[in-house]
Design a protein around this motif. Structure first.
Motif, PDB file in Angstrom:
ATOM      1  N   TYR A   1       0.830  -1.209   0.000  1.00 36.63           N
ATOM      2  CA  TYR A   1       0.000   0.000   0.000  1.00 36.63           C
ATOM      3  C   TYR A   1       0.861   1.255   0.000  1.00 36.63           C
ATOM      4  N   VAL A   2       1.929   1.242   0.808  1.00 37.52           N
ATOM      5  CA  VAL A   2       2.820   2.409   0.841  1.00 37.52           C
ATOM      6  C   VAL A   2       3.396   2.658  -0.557  1.00 37.52           C
ATOM      7  N   THR A   3       3.876   1.575  -1.176  1.00 36.57           N
ATOM      8  CA  THR A   3       4.445   1.721  -2.521  1.00 36.57           C
ATOM      9  C   THR A   3       3.416   2.296  -3.490  1.00 36.57           C
ATOM     10  N   THR A   4       2.192   1.738  -3.439  1.00 38.30           N
ATOM     11  CA  THR A   4       1.163   2.185  -4.366  1.00 38.30           C
ATOM     12  C   THR A   4       0.847   3.662  -4.169  1.00 38.30           C
ATOM     13  N   LEU A   5       0.721   4.091  -2.897  1.00 36.43           N
ATOM     14  CA  LEU A   5       0.390   5.500  -2.643  1.00 36.43           C
ATOM     15  C   LEU A   5       1.517   6.412  -3.100  1.00 36.43           C
ATOM     16  N   LEU A   6       2.756   5.992  -2.815  1.00 39.04           N
ATOM     17  CA  LEU A   6       3.886   6.822  -3.246  1.00 39.04           C
ATOM     18  C   LEU A   6       3.936   6.897  -4.774  1.00 39.04           C
ATOM     19  N   ALA A   7       3.696   5.754  -5.403  1.00 40.80           N
ATOM     20  CA  ALA A   7       3.730   5.742  -6.867  1.00 40.80           C
ATOM     21  C   ALA A   7       2.662   6.677  -7.423  1.00 40.80           C
ATOM     22  N   LEU A   8       1.506   6.658  -6.786  1.00 39.00           N
ATOM     23  CA  LEU A   8       0.417   7.526  -7.229  1.00 39.00           C
ATOM     24  C   LEU A   8       0.814   8.995  -7.101  1.00 39.00           C
ATOM     25  N   ALA A   9       1.419   9.336  -5.946  1.00 45.53           N
ATOM     26  CA  ALA A   9       1.859  10.716  -5.741  1.00 45.53           C
ATOM     27  C   ALA A   9       2.904  11.104  -6.786  1.00 45.53           C
ATOM     28  N   GLY A  10       3.844  10.187  -7.017  1.00 46.23           N
ATOM     29  CA  GLY A  10       4.880  10.459  -8.012  1.00 46.23           C
ATOM     30  C   GLY A  10       4.281  10.637  -9.397  1.00 46.23           C
ATOM     31  N   PHE A  11       3.300   9.802  -9.694  1.00 47.75           N
ATOM     32  CA  PHE A  11       2.611   9.876 -10.977  1.00 47.75           C
ATOM     33  C   PHE A  11       2.004  11.263 -11.161  1.00 47.75           C
ATOM     34  N   ALA A  12       1.330  11.721 -10.108  1.00 42.96           N
ATOM     35  CA  ALA A  12       0.701  13.034 -10.179  1.00 42.96           C
ATOM     36  C   ALA A  12       1.752  14.110 -10.428  1.00 42.96           C
ATOM     37  N   ALA A  13       2.881  14.013  -9.713  1.00 42.28           N
ATOM     38  CA  ALA A  13       3.938  14.999  -9.893  1.00 42.28           C
ATOM     39  C   ALA A  13       4.465  14.961 -11.328  1.00 42.28           C
ATOM     40  N   ALA A  14       4.650  13.748 -11.848  1.00 41.55           N
ATOM     41  CA  ALA A  14       5.177  13.630 -13.209  1.00 41.55           C
ATOM     42  C   ALA A  14       4.203  14.230 -14.218  1.00 41.55           C
TER      43      ALA A  14
ATOM     44  N   GLY B   1      -3.959   7.313 -23.475  1.00 44.12           N
ATOM     45  CA  GLY B   1      -4.598   7.051 -22.182  1.00 44.12           C
ATOM     46  C   GLY B   1      -4.370   5.613 -21.730  1.00 44.12           C
ATOM     47  N   THR B   2      -4.533   4.656 -22.663  1.00 46.92           N
ATOM     48  CA  THR B   2      -4.326   3.258 -22.258  1.00 46.92           C
ATOM     49  C   THR B   2      -2.860   2.989 -21.944  1.00 46.92           C
ATOM     50  N   ALA B   3      -1.969   3.697 -22.646  1.00 52.10           N
ATOM     51  CA  ALA B   3      -0.539   3.535 -22.351  1.00 52.10           C
ATOM     52  C   ALA B   3      -0.240   4.019 -20.937  1.00 52.10           C
ATOM     53  N   ILE B   4      -0.851   5.124 -20.556  1.00 50.26           N
ATOM     54  CA  ILE B   4      -0.627   5.645 -19.208  1.00 50.26           C
ATOM     55  C   ILE B   4      -1.193   4.684 -18.166  1.00 50.26           C
ATOM     56  N   ALA B   5      -2.310   4.039 -18.494  1.00 42.38           N
ATOM     57  CA  ALA B   5      -2.843   3.027 -17.580  1.00 42.38           C
ATOM     58  C   ALA B   5      -1.838   1.895 -17.403  1.00 42.38           C
ATOM     59  N   THR B   6      -1.221   1.469 -18.521  1.00 42.21           N
ATOM     60  CA  THR B   6      -0.227   0.405 -18.413  1.00 42.21           C
ATOM     61  C   THR B   6       0.936   0.844 -17.540  1.00 42.21           C
ATOM     62  N   MET B   7       1.382   2.095 -17.732  1.00 40.00           N
ATOM     63  CA  MET B   7       2.469   2.600 -16.877  1.00 40.00           C
ATOM     64  C   MET B   7       2.030   2.611 -15.417  1.00 40.00           C
ATOM     65  N   GLY B   8       0.772   3.006 -15.174  1.00 39.74           N
ATOM     66  CA  GLY B   8       0.272   3.003 -13.802  1.00 39.74           C
ATOM     67  C   GLY B   8       0.339   1.612 -13.204  1.00 39.74           C
ATOM     68  N   MET B   9      -0.069   0.645 -14.018  1.00 36.48           N
ATOM     69  CA  MET B   9      -0.047  -0.737 -13.536  1.00 36.48           C
ATOM     70  C   MET B   9       1.369  -1.173 -13.192  1.00 36.48           C
ATOM     71  N   LEU B  10       2.325  -0.740 -13.996  1.00 36.81           N
ATOM     72  CA  LEU B  10       3.711  -1.184 -13.775  1.00 36.81           C
ATOM     73  C   LEU B  10       4.448  -0.284 -12.785  1.00 36.81           C
ATOM     74  N   SER B  11       3.763   0.723 -12.216  1.00 38.46           N
ATOM     75  CA  SER B  11       4.489   1.664 -11.365  1.00 38.46           C
ATOM     76  C   SER B  11       4.792   1.097  -9.984  1.00 38.46           C
ATOM     77  N   SER B  12       4.351  -0.120  -9.713  1.00 39.29           N
ATOM     78  CA  SER B  12       4.789  -0.746  -8.460  1.00 39.29           C
ATOM     79  C   SER B  12       5.484  -2.071  -8.747  1.00 39.29           C
ATOM     80  N   ALA B  13       5.984  -2.225  -9.975  1.00 38.09           N
ATOM     81  CA  ALA B  13       6.534  -3.510 -10.402  1.00 38.09           C
ATOM     82  C   ALA B  13       7.678  -3.985  -9.516  1.00 38.09           C
ATOM     83  N   ALA B  14       8.554  -3.054  -9.099  1.00 38.57           N
ATOM     84  CA  ALA B  14       9.728  -3.480  -8.330  1.00 38.57           C
ATOM     85  C   ALA B  14       9.282  -4.082  -6.997  1.00 38.57           C
TER      86      ALA B  14
END
Lengths: 755, 755
Positions: B325-338, B441-454
């Motif tokens: 959950y921490v990773t997901t929230l941070l990724a979301l925040a980072g996504f917004a910043a990007a 838009g779908t590409a960004i969704a894919t990036m969102g999905m992979l934003s917690s891959a590590a």
């Protein structure tokens, strides 16, 4: 007026109309007459079967119980189906009435839907009617002669085959007449789509209900009988044993009868639509050609059935195969004659027909390879059974997943070649484009494949008749020598059942392509009509032949179509499990409440078990059935109303109304659902049919003594595989065939609602 | 010059180039720096793991044996893969050199192919290198503290996660630089396709070889150990026990590492190609956006891993979920910043990203529902086990076939919504068409999905580490209290392994759509270049976005694509069976030749078993691997050379050269193969992963005491299901993920050869 007639889609030039309707209608009368001949032949076959000896009173008692159970099930099943069909007829009528463009067709579509449904139901019921009477007579004949028994069983099967093909031919022929086919032959075929849909709908529920019934009774009877109580198969002490024998009839006879009925119906309607598009070339003859091929099928099959005679020591399969070869050769000769008289002696088109006949032959052979004990796949499963049930299952699933490989290559080759022959055969024609020529080639291949359908169906129905005959012999405790005869027949019956499943899936694959083209043409035509009616712009180069897989609704439709086949199979398999549970509970209760049953001093209540599995199967068939009809409808409507956002954006070559592009998302998503659902369904069905057949025969192979024979650990493992294969090959697999064709017909009928 | 650049396909206006390259390249340097930070963090995690206590000499002896076995396998496996990759590099080079249009790109494509392959191999190997060292340290820590052991295992996993994502980021970033991305940013992404192909190729063989190895050793060890000899799992007397523990590493660590490496690589390349098409809107920033998202992934995952701490009595899954959950929230925040800094604060696009993150979350939860003992599906399988192995298998298959239903709906919803958000977010842009906006838009969704891959990958590798730790504790005969701790960790590891499979298939499904669009764009571009180079006619309204499913080659390609997934699965499953057979034979031989083994007086030769299964697995991985690469190539070439007959016939809007229509049959057939193969592969993989996971946990559920607990008949039946599920969920299923992505990259790279 709305015409369902896609000129731009198929044709390059202006249609001509210079054919002699008065002369060519002769072919319709010939076809109809032969259809009547087929029904008459069925009547005579039935009479000769019914005139045979019915054996001992004990045998009759068992046979009567089977007959009553089957009739009770059929009555309740068809009442349920009738309710569903009537409900759908109302929906269809309202849907068509809603738009002024489709409203004039509402009556015709609904009438042909109801007639198709009725004919389909009649086909299934007649087949069963004879089959539950032929079983006892086959059993009685087996007491004296194997050859006589084989003939009786095949003649019983021939009744089904001839009624199915005859009714399909007569039903379509008369509707064509009634819809003014002799005055406006290019219009009438489009109004027949309801016939195909009605046939498929009834077939789906017949196959689902029958398939669930047969396997629930089988699995239930085996689990308490063989596994728990330790009594042999078909032991009269098992209260579920009659339900099991009833199941063979309602699942295999009625189910497959309706399945092949809808195959011929859907294929005939599709080919007649195509014939209408080729009207400038062949005139009325091109539209009637598919009916004449069915007539040839009837004649060839009657002769094929008549030549089957078997010596007392011959393998019954040899005799049946002889009949198949005779039928095939006669069908080929008839095909050539029809091409000579009706298609202007274009011999390349005979090549297309041969592609279909060859596909049929190859599918039967490939199915043999994967499911007969002589070959490696079954042997490998038997070998894997020696290390336990897990390896048996793994090997069986691996074989199942391998089975689509060669058939898929065969289908691809058949389509490519028959397309090519079609283009060559019509090379001199300038009024239609090459695509229409090629598609016509594939349609002729499909007709070729179905040109021996009546015989194939006779072989198929042979299966449950001999299976039942074996059960009656077993339960009435006849001498060992008689059992040996019925065992031989039963083994042949198992083989024919497996082969006809291969045939059914092959014809579904070939027909799928034809029906998909018909769907695209229909959509194209509806769009053209609407745009013209609204004063919109219809670019002359636009065709609805391109379904853009890169569009999101199309991808979604494709994913949902493939998913539908998995969910449908899952529901069908789970339905068997739940229905079998009710059987098990009833048998437990009967054993508990009446200890005399196991001691052989009291008769079990067979009827209660039959009633219980009837109720359970009918309840279970509804959900998967509704899913099959509901999903294309839901997808089409959702994208019709919410899909405009996802339209293609290149509008320079797109139909426009009032400056807005026509929203094709619904029609496109459904096209993808249809196509990818069909492909996924074909492969899953092959996996389940052939995997199930291979497991079955691996067990039988071990029972012949291999790997320790009966009662060995390997045999126990093989029984597990056989049980797993049962709902695969007799419920989910065959229901998938029907689902595929239902998808094609439901989308054709509902097409106007997606735009 | 050939540019791989599809102007007409994506854009409606003339491209602008008014962005500040000097300023925007900052983002590339940021991404590369964070990539290095990721590798450094991996280094520190590794150092802290390596610095931990390594337990008793007995434990070290076992761990050393595992390490040696794994290293020997990896060495031989990667030698084999290197040979195959070099061979393909030569083929690729020759193929590209053959045409003057592609020849200038031969070097770049081959170099990026080789670098992608190398990075993929490095990812797999590094992960394993740490994992086979973390296992013993986790085991040692478990002797004192559950919390410490959990942290060690997760930190070991984090090394894999960070190396995989870091290498992917750095590899692509540097190649982008090397290919002149800062001078001609719109050209460079197209030359990266080789990188994705190289990554997929290695991943396929790594997953296939590892998956066959792990299950052959597992099934082999179980069948002779547990079933025949009656000794417990992980008993040191079993000669195959070390091979089994080695298998957990080479199958799960190395396999999944390469799999996720390939996912991020393919997705990054696809998204950068799309960024190049959107150059007029975002300039260089749009191309670099995917790399920045990976950088965010690295930072969020480092922090997510760091916060995971667990009490001694807590369920380890809770602690792991907190980190997620921490990773997901941070990724979301980072996504917004990007989005704020790079995409002009278009917040609708954040909606697309949230679609991806939500999909990832839902896939994990749905997988949980189908595979965890708390829920109905697993409970039903356990219940079905009480009536024997057959009903266990039927129920498990029915559950497996049901599992795609909801995920498919989730994918469809995610695609439709993210497409819609993309269109809204870019509503003010006039230089690109709505389709390009939606796809972005779908590409960004894919990036969102992979934003917690590590982080996900860290959780995944946690599985084999704890599994091995449990094995080491078991074999070194530690006290019961320690075993309880490792059992807890092992259970959590099984869950994380199942969940990450759900995640992997979800990301593959989303990425598939993006990669398919990239394929269509590439084909379009190549056609445009060729036609222009030959002085032909290129109609301005023509696009290669419509793949005509009604054309025979396309239907054939679609059928063959679906068939490929079945045949591939069948080969993979049969490979496990054959390789397991060699293990069984060796164990039998060892028991026979050295009776002291079973008496506990002599050590078995673990190494011989390891060598035998290594040889067998490597031999078996070749055929399915070659099929995967060879089939798209064969289909493309066959229809390129023989498909002209089947071209569409409406040439008013078709590219022409010298008055002849360009033959697109090859490219179209491959497009259909790719798309329908992907859909079929997604569904089959879900069936196998979730079915396998559910069987596994149904057995575990019974072992907790349900339905009679261990040694009951229900347990025996459940063991059968578990064994069947093994090659499903650990060999065929995960290999199918990789196959799907390989199909996408191989078709991209080979595209020029199909025309």
């Amino acid at each position: 007026m709305f015409s369902f007639f896609p000129v731009a889609f198929w044709q390059t030039g202006v249609p001509s109309s210079g054919t002699d309707l008065a002369h060519d209608q002769l072919f319709l009368w010939i076809a109809l007459s032969i259809g009547v001949v087929g029904l008459l032949a069925a009547f005579f076959f039935a009479r000769s079967v019914l005139g045979s000896d019915t054996g001992s009173p004990e045998m009759r008692r068992i046979s009567d119980a089977i007959r009553q159970g089957a009739e009770a099930f059929m009555k309740r099943q068809y009442s349920t189906i009738a309710l569903i069909a009537l409900g759908l007829a109302v929906v269809l009528y309202i849907g068509y009435r809603l738009s002024p463009l489709t409203a004039p067709f509402a009556n015709k579509v609904v009438i042909s839907f109801l007639i198709g449904a009725t004919c389909s139901a009649l086909s299934g019921q007649t087949g069963m009617w004879v089959s539950i009477r032929a079983n006892i007579r086959t059993a009685a004949a087996a007491r004296t002669s194997l050859g006589k028994a084989l003939q009786l069983a095949l003649h019983g099967g021939a009744v089904t085959g001839l009624v199915v093909v005859g009714l399909s031919l007569i039903g379509i022929g008369l509707l064509f007449l009634a819809f003014g086919g002799l005055h406006d032959p290019r219009q009438a075929p489009y109004q027949l789509v309801g016939f195909g849909f009605g046939a498929s709908l009834v077939a789906l529920f017949a196959q689902l209900g029958g398939g669930i019934y047969t396997k629930a009774a089988d699995v239930g009877a085996d689990l308490v009988g063989k596994v728990e109580a330790g009594i042999p198969e078909d032991d009269p002490r098992n209260p579920a044993v009659i339900a099991d024998l009833v199941g063979d009839n309602v699942g295999d006879c009625a189910g497959r009868g309706a399945d092949i009925f809808e195959s011929t119906a859907a294929e005939n309607v599709g080919a007649m639509i195509l014939g209408a598009a080729l009207y400038p070339v062949f005139g009325l003859k091109g539209i009637l050609f598919p009916l004449i091929v069915q007539a040839i099928n009837i004649v060839a099959s009657i002769l094929g059935v008549s030549v089957v005679r078997s010596g007392e020591d011959e393998d019954p399969m040899h005799a049946l195969n002889r009949g198949y070869y005779v039928t095939t050769l006669l069908a080929l000769a008839g095909f050539a004659a029809a091409i000579y008289f009706m298609l202007g002696a274009r011999w390349w088109l005979l090549g297309s027909g041969i592609c279909g006949i060859a596909t049929s032959f190859l599918f039967v052979r490939i199915t043999e390879y994967y499911t007969e004990t002589r070959f490696r796949p079954v042997r490998n499963i038997a070998l894997a059974s020696t290390t336990g049930p897990a390896t048996n299952i793994i090997q069986g699933l691996a074989v199942g997943m391998e089975t689509p490989a060669i058939p898929v290559i065969v289908i691809c080759a058949a389509l490519l070649l028959s397309y090519y022959f079609g283009v060559r055969g019509l090379a001199d024609v300038t009024t239609i484009n090459a695509y229409a020529k090629g598609i016509y080639g594939t349609a002729i291949a499909t007709m070729g494949m179905l040109s021996s359908a009546a015989y194939i169906l006779a072989m198929d129905t042979f299966g449950p008749i001999t299976d039942n005959a074996g059960g009656i012999i077993e339960m009435s405790e006849q001498p060992e020598s008689v059992r040996e005869k019925t065992d031989k027949l039963d083994a042949a019956g198992n083989t024919t059942k497996a082969l006809t499943k291969g045939y059914a899936i092959g014809s579904a694959s070939l027909a799928a392509f034809l029906l998909f083209s018909a769907y695209l043409a229909t959509i194209h035509d509806i769009v053209a009509q609407r745009v013209t009616a609204s004063g919109g712009v219809m670019p002359p180069t636009w065709t609805f032949s391109n379904v853009n897989l890169a569009s999101v609704p199309v991808f979604a439709g494709a994913l949902l179509g493939a998913m539908l086949t998995y969910l449908f199979s899952s529901l069908a398999i789970k339905a068997v499990g739940r229905a079998a549970q009710t059987v098990i509970e009833d048998v437990h209760a009967q054993f508990r409440d009446n200890p005399g049953i196991m001691q052989g001093t009291a008769h079990p209540d067979y009827g209660r078990c039959v009633r219980i599995v009837t109720t359970a199967a009918l309840k279970e068939m509804v959900l998967p059935g509704i899913l099959a009809v509901g999903m294309p409808l839901a997808v089409g409507l959702i994208f019709r109303y919410f899909g405009a956002e996802y339209n293609p954006t290149n509008f320079t070559n797109h139909p426009m109304i009032d400056g807005h592009p026509v929203n094709l998302s619904g029609a496109e998503a459904v096209a993808a659902l249809l196509m990818v659902g069909t492909i996924s369904g074909i492969l899953l069905a092959m996996l389940m049919n052939n995997g199930g057949g291979a497991w079955d025969n691996a067990k039988k192979y071990i029972e012949t003594g291999a790997h320790g024979g009966k009662r060995s650990e390997a045999h126990k493992a093989a029984v597990v595989g056989d049980t797993v294969g049962d709902p695969f090959k007799d419920t989910a697999g065959p229901s998938l065939h029907v689902l595929i064709k239902l998808l094609a017909t439901v989308t054709l009928v509902l097409a106007p609602l997606f735009l």
